[in-house]
Design an enzyme around this catalytic site. Structure first.
Site, PDB file in Angstrom:
ATOM      1  CD  GLU A   1      -2.561   1.233   2.685  1.00  0.00           C
ATOM      2  OE1 GLU A   1      -3.648   1.835   2.737  1.00  0.00           O
ATOM      3  OE2 GLU A   1      -2.043   0.665   3.680  1.00  0.00           O
TER       4      GLU A   1
ATOM      5  CE  LYS B   1      -7.149   1.235   4.131  1.00  0.00           C
ATOM      6  NZ  LYS B   1      -5.893   1.921   4.559  1.00  0.00           N
TER       7      LYS B   1
ATOM      8  CB  CYS C   1      -3.785  -1.233   5.250  1.00  0.00           C
ATOM      9  SG  CYS C   1      -2.682  -0.745   6.619  1.00  0.00           S
TER      10      CYS C   1
END
Length: 516
Positions: A87, A188, A221
């Site tokens: 990321e 995300k 993440c």
């Protein structure tokens, strides 16, 4: 020849730097594939909050892409079929909504449009990064996963959810096949104080197919701590997950490789995890995990700040691929760990009077603790409705090291809101009980133990972290239908830092508001 894996758990053997599962026979090329993750020493924009021109943004991103190109070449020489980058690895982080604008490219939806940026660079304007990634995948004949900032135009007048400036800005994974075709795009869902990005209007569950291993799922993440999209993927039967991350290590329960390994084991999935390496931000720790193996790298204090390519041969565990390689005995049986009368079985259990409990903060949560004894014993500590039980015997006990058994059941509310039930054995920072739960990275004391709790969730992630960032594989992990989870381990190779059963109460998250 492969680069030597950073570390391999004891259930592995390494032959000519190939990693093989210890299931009696090495994995064949038919039911396995070669994967790589790259921990990237990110070249940062020194002043990310100041807007830059597209020209200057491209110059910055090309420097990181030059590193990617070299690593892709090295991966190709080792037979890698899928390569994962972290990321923020191309552009960096800590931007504002306006200062990241020069870095944005519009990523078309592969479900709506078939596009190979390397073959058709003129189809879309301002897509230099997409073109280079596509050509990288095509040149080195591998699947490539990268993370980049994405701009999607919208119209506030017709779409009430559209931001007032007329554009969505997303933290985005892109996937290219070995011919350079864009095959997947994921935005995300769970942002971690990322003011430059928007949360997508609807959660996205994104998968893609490969000819060598079947189906993979995508998330990023902070997503790993939430139901959507991560558990939604698992519940749809996606057993192979790709995890670009910019993870800031948080001891003693959420170090990068500690939780990567715990999630792979607890969710019964393969996880390809690529982190950044930035020491000022406590970023390091990447690996390739299956439910019964781990190949990983975690830098230690004083190590050079540099990138690391991790390569491993991985068994295919897509159940639609032809066989399921994850039928390990972790569910469905009653724990064999012995119970004692001190163990609390009531729905709302009070602390047994024989133990002196105290409260101390761990990971910003008020854990109930009880100290381990010098002679070894059975201990129980409760934070209603969760009770945690420990049976232990010291094999090495340093008098200058204090240990405690902790329990927490409640809503975590700092840097994110999510419901937890956690049982953990931790080394305290010093000999004061108030230090239990503070950051500790090394230890010399060793113990054989059985750690058990009865959880109100089936999503429990087990971990054993030893000194100098060594992951231990629990000797036995058992779950039963009534929520009991038991982890047994002995012969710790290094001093014990943390042993943890980390339960996530996803069904309670809807009662709270997550950060955006």
């Amino acid at each position: 020849m492969f680069n030597k894996p950073a570390r391999v758990t004891r259930c592995y053997r390494s032959f000519s730097f190939f990693v093989n599962i210890c299931l009696g026979q090495p994995e064949s090329a038919v039911d396995s594939y070669v994967a790589a993750v790259y921990e990237h020493n990110l070249i940062l924009n020194p002043d990310p909050r100041v807007p830059v021109s597209r020209h200057d943004a491209l110059q910055h991103m090309q420097r990181n892409l030059d590193v990617y190109e070299k690593q892709a070449a090295l991966a190709a020489l080792q037979g890698v079929q899928i390569l994962v980058f972290p990321e923020d690895g191309i552009h960096g982080f800590n931007f504002t909504r306006s200062s990241i604008y020069g870095y944005l490219e519009t990523v078309p939806d592969p479900q709506q449009e078939s596009w190979n940026p390397c073959k058709e660079p003129g189809r879309h304007n301002n897509t230099e990064v997409l073109q280079r990634l596509s050509c990288m995948a095509r040149r080195f004949k591998l699947y490539l996963v990268a993370n980049m900032p994405d701009l999607q135009p919208c119209t506030p007048k017709t779409d009430p959810a559209c931001p007032s400036d007329g554009r969505w800005q997303f933290n985005t994974n892109v996937v290219f096949n070995s011919d350079g075709l864009l095959v997947a795009r994921y935005h995300k869902q769970n942002l971690y104080f990322e003011e430059s990005f928007n949360t997508p209007p609807q959660p996205e569950i994104v998968t893609f197919e490969t000819p060598f291993a079947g189906r993979f799922g995508l998330f990023i993440c902070f997503d790993i701590l939430f139901r959507e999209p991560t558990i939604a993927l698992v519940e749809k039967g996606v057993n192979q997950l790709i995890f670009p991350t910019a993870w800031m290590n948080a001891f003693p329960l959420l170090d990068s490789v500690q939780f990567q390994r715990a999630f792979s084991t607890g969710a019964n999935v393969t996880l390809l995890a690529a982190n950044l390496r930035k020491d000022p931000f406590r970023m390091t720790g990447s690996g390739i995990y299956t439910p019964f193996s781990a190949t990983y790298h975690h830098a230690k204090k004083g190590d050079p700040e540099e990138g690391r390519l991790i390569v491993a041969r991985v068994p295919v565990i897509d159940p639609l691929w032809g066989r399921r390689s994850t039928d390990v005995d972790v569910t469905g049986s009653e724990p064999t760990v012995a119970m004692t009368s001190a163990y609390c079985h009531t729905e709302s259990c009070a602390d047994p009077p024989v133990y002196r409990t105290f409260t101390s903060s761990m990971m910003h949560d008020p854990f109930k603790f009880v100290l381990l004894k010098e002679t070894g014993s059975d201990l129980t500590v409760c934070d209603s409705p969760l009770c945690c039980h420990l049976q232990y015997k010291w094999t090495v006990h340093k008098p200058e090291e204090l240990y405690a058994l902790g329990a927490f059941a409640g809503m975590h509310v700092v840097n994110g809101r999510y419901a937890l039930q956690v049982c953990a054995v931790v080394r305290c920072a010093d000999l004061e009980p108030s230090s239990c739960g503070q950051v500790v990275e090394e230890a010399e004391s060793k113990l054989d133990f059985s750690l058990e709790g009865r959880f109100q969730t089936r999503y429990v992630y087990p971990s054993v972290l030893a000194s100098r960032m060594v992951l231990e594989e629990p000797e036995k992990l058992e779950k039963s239908a009534d929520g009991r989870v038991a982890m047994k381990h002995s012969s710790v190779t290094g001093g014990l830092v943390t042993a943890c059963l980390y339960g996530r109460m996803y069904h309670l998250d809807a009662q709270e508001t997550q950060p955006t």
